[in-house]
Write a protein that holds these residues in place. Sequence first.
Motif, PDB file in Angstrom:
ATOM      1  N   PRO A 119     -20.232 -33.888  51.171  1.00 27.30           N
ATOM      2  CA  PRO A 119     -19.776 -34.991  50.298  1.00 27.30           C
ATOM      3  C   PRO A 119     -20.497 -34.950  48.958  1.00 27.30           C
ATOM      4  N   VAL A 120     -20.101 -34.035  48.103  1.00 29.44           N
ATOM      5  CA  VAL A 120     -20.892 -33.744  46.903  1.00 29.44           C
ATOM      6  C   VAL A 120     -21.021 -34.938  45.965  1.00 29.44           C
ATOM      7  N   LYS A 121     -19.973 -35.738  45.841  1.00 33.10           N
ATOM      8  CA  LYS A 121     -20.045 -36.903  44.959  1.00 33.10           C
ATOM      9  C   LYS A 121     -21.011 -37.945  45.526  1.00 33.10           C
ATOM     10  N   HIS A 122     -20.958 -38.147  46.827  1.00 36.78           N
ATOM     11  CA  HIS A 122     -21.874 -39.095  47.460  1.00 36.78           C
ATOM     12  C   HIS A 122     -23.316 -38.607  47.351  1.00 36.78           C
ATOM     13  N   ILE A 123     -23.514 -37.304  47.516  1.00 36.07           N
ATOM     14  CA  ILE A 123     -24.862 -36.742  47.406  1.00 36.07           C
ATOM     15  C   ILE A 123     -25.415 -36.965  45.999  1.00 36.07           C
ATOM     16  N   ALA A 124     -24.624 -36.607  44.995  1.00 39.63           N
ATOM     17  CA  ALA A 124     -25.087 -36.760  43.620  1.00 39.63           C
ATOM     18  C   ALA A 124     -25.360 -38.220  43.295  1.00 39.63           C
ATOM     19  N   ALA A 125     -24.492 -39.125  43.750  1.00 40.32           N
ATOM     20  CA  ALA A 125     -24.673 -40.547  43.466  1.00 40.32           C
ATOM     21  C   ALA A 125     -25.934 -41.087  44.139  1.00 40.32           C
ATOM     22  N   ALA A 126     -26.199 -40.659  45.367  1.00 43.26           N
ATOM     23  CA  ALA A 126     -27.373 -41.152  46.090  1.00 43.26           C
ATOM     24  C   ALA A 126     -28.659 -40.658  45.442  1.00 43.26           C
ATOM     25  N   ILE A 127     -28.682 -39.399  45.036  1.00 43.10           N
ATOM     26  CA  ILE A 127     -29.882 -38.865  44.379  1.00 43.10           C
ATOM     27  C   ILE A 127     -30.089 -39.553  43.034  1.00 43.10           C
ATOM     28  N   ASP A 128     -29.020 -39.713  42.284  1.00 36.69           N
ATOM     29  CA  ASP A 128     -29.114 -40.332  40.961  1.00 36.69           C
ATOM     30  C   ASP A 128     -29.569 -41.793  41.084  1.00 36.69           C
ATOM     31  N   ALA A 129     -29.076 -42.486  42.127  1.00 34.30           N
ATOM     32  CA  ALA A 129     -29.457 -43.883  42.327  1.00 34.30           C
ATOM     33  C   ALA A 129     -30.940 -44.031  42.636  1.00 34.30           C
ATOM     34  N   ALA A 130     -31.554 -42.959  43.147  1.00 30.80           N
ATOM     35  CA  ALA A 130     -32.984 -42.982  43.445  1.00 30.80           C
ATOM     36  C   ALA A 130     -33.823 -42.631  42.221  1.00 30.80           C
ATOM     37  N   GLY A 131     -33.186 -42.479  41.071  1.00 35.25           N
ATOM     38  CA  GLY A 131     -33.915 -42.207  39.844  1.00 35.25           C
ATOM     39  C   GLY A 131     -34.136 -40.744  39.537  1.00 35.25           C
ATOM     40  N   ILE A 132     -33.459 -39.859  40.273  1.00 36.66           N
ATOM     41  CA  ILE A 132     -33.565 -38.425  40.038  1.00 36.66           C
ATOM     42  C   ILE A 132     -32.224 -37.950  39.498  1.00 36.66           C
ATOM     43  N   PRO A 133     -32.171 -37.408  38.293  1.00 37.58           N
ATOM     44  CA  PRO A 133     -30.876 -37.007  37.716  1.00 37.58           C
ATOM     45  C   PRO A 133     -30.124 -36.042  38.633  1.00 37.58           C
ATOM     46  N   ALA A 134     -28.850 -36.344  38.837  1.00 30.70           N
ATOM     47  CA  ALA A 134     -28.010 -35.494  39.685  1.00 30.70           C
ATOM     48  C   ALA A 134     -26.572 -35.628  39.225  1.00 30.70           C
ATOM     49  N   GLN A 135     -25.818 -34.539  39.346  1.00 26.33           N
ATOM     50  CA  GLN A 135     -24.397 -34.558  39.019  1.00 26.33           C
ATOM     51  C   GLN A 135     -23.711 -33.414  39.751  1.00 26.33           C
ATOM     52  N   VAL A 136     -22.441 -33.604  40.012  1.00 18.57           N
ATOM     53  CA  VAL A 136     -21.665 -32.585  40.721  1.00 18.57           C
ATOM     54  C   VAL A 136     -21.391 -31.417  39.782  1.00 18.57           C
ATOM     55  N   SER A 137     -21.516 -30.203  40.323  1.00 20.20           N
ATOM     56  CA  SER A 137     -21.166 -28.983  39.598  1.00 20.20           C
ATOM     57  C   SER A 137     -19.911 -28.384  40.219  1.00 20.20           C
ATOM     58  N   LEU A 138     -19.044 -27.845  39.375  1.00 22.51           N
ATOM     59  CA  LEU A 138     -17.779 -27.307  39.890  1.00 22.51           C
ATOM     60  C   LEU A 138     -17.985 -26.045  40.710  1.00 22.51           C
ATOM     61  N   THR A 139     -18.729 -25.070  40.170  1.00 24.26           N
ATOM     62  CA  THR A 139     -18.906 -23.823  40.901  1.00 24.26           C
ATOM     63  C   THR A 139     -20.369 -23.407  40.924  1.00 24.26           C
ATOM     64  N   ALA A 140     -20.692 -22.561  41.907  1.00 27.59           N
ATOM     65  CA  ALA A 140     -22.058 -22.064  42.071  1.00 27.59           C
ATOM     66  C   ALA A 140     -22.338 -20.839  41.216  1.00 27.59           C
ATOM     67  N   GLY A 141     -21.463 -20.539  40.261  1.00 26.00           N
ATOM     68  CA  GLY A 141     -21.683 -19.404  39.369  1.00 26.00           C
ATOM     69  C   GLY A 141     -21.158 -18.110  39.945  1.00 26.00           C
ATOM     70  N   SER A 142     -21.845 -17.006  39.639  1.00 24.40           N
ATOM     71  CA  SER A 142     -21.389 -15.703  40.129  1.00 24.40           C
ATOM     72  C   SER A 142     -22.567 -14.793  40.473  1.00 24.40           C
TER      73      SER A 142
END
Length: 250
Positions: A119-142
């Motif tokens: 649940p990437v959106k929930h993960i990012a929101a929970a981390i960000d709510a704890a005061g640690i910057p977080a955001q969803v990334s589309l891809t893991a690169g190459s």
Amino acid sequence: MHLPTVLVTGFEPFDGADVNPSGEIARRLGELGHPDCHLVAEVLPVSFARAPQLLAAALDAHRPDILLMLGLAENRHALTPERVALNLADAAIPDNDGDQPTDAPLEPHGPPARFTDHPVKHIAAAIDAAGIPAQVSLTAGSYVCNAVLYTALGIAEQRGDARKHSAEQRGEHGKHSADASTAPTDTTAGTTAEHGEHSEHGEHARHPRLSAGFIHVPATPQLGGDPRFTLDELERGIRIAITTILDEPA
């Protein structure tokens, strides 16, 4: 009470660095554990050839319910759960074996992309709510991070298919006498594993349902990163991610 098994992986240092926070966090978590799961950890090599193989071996050895992989993204300024792994190896720098693939498929006959079920959106929101910057990334690169995520999601798909097939054989999805009556009889009862098949207990014990995902962590101050991203803070963020995944309905 049965606790789910969570495997956390990180990477060794690469590109001349002395440390890799993803590997350090994985080691810490493996040593300290998590109250809501049986947590095990592995540190993978930064190698296109070896990392996917060692990851697959770790999955067979630990049989986790949840796999959370970590990697370093030095230029990012947040913890970034990844949504998609691409069937692409395109390395800006050589890996630790000196390999530097360009525009190469990871699996020649694999799908163009695989999507995490974390649940990437929930993960990012929970981390960000704890005061640690977080955001969803589309891809893991190459790079190698993407390679292990693509491999893991492929293994998760195979295990899901194996469980579905096993359930259908037992009639759990409405397939009863027709399938059973037309299936060839195996006259070597008790030796099905030798023919690539497994009993109900063997199949499910060796291949539990696997939920797999990846989070990139930013550089720590030791690597010239933002002073906020100490190893302690990054570890706290990953612990929040694990709790969020565990709390997500199956």
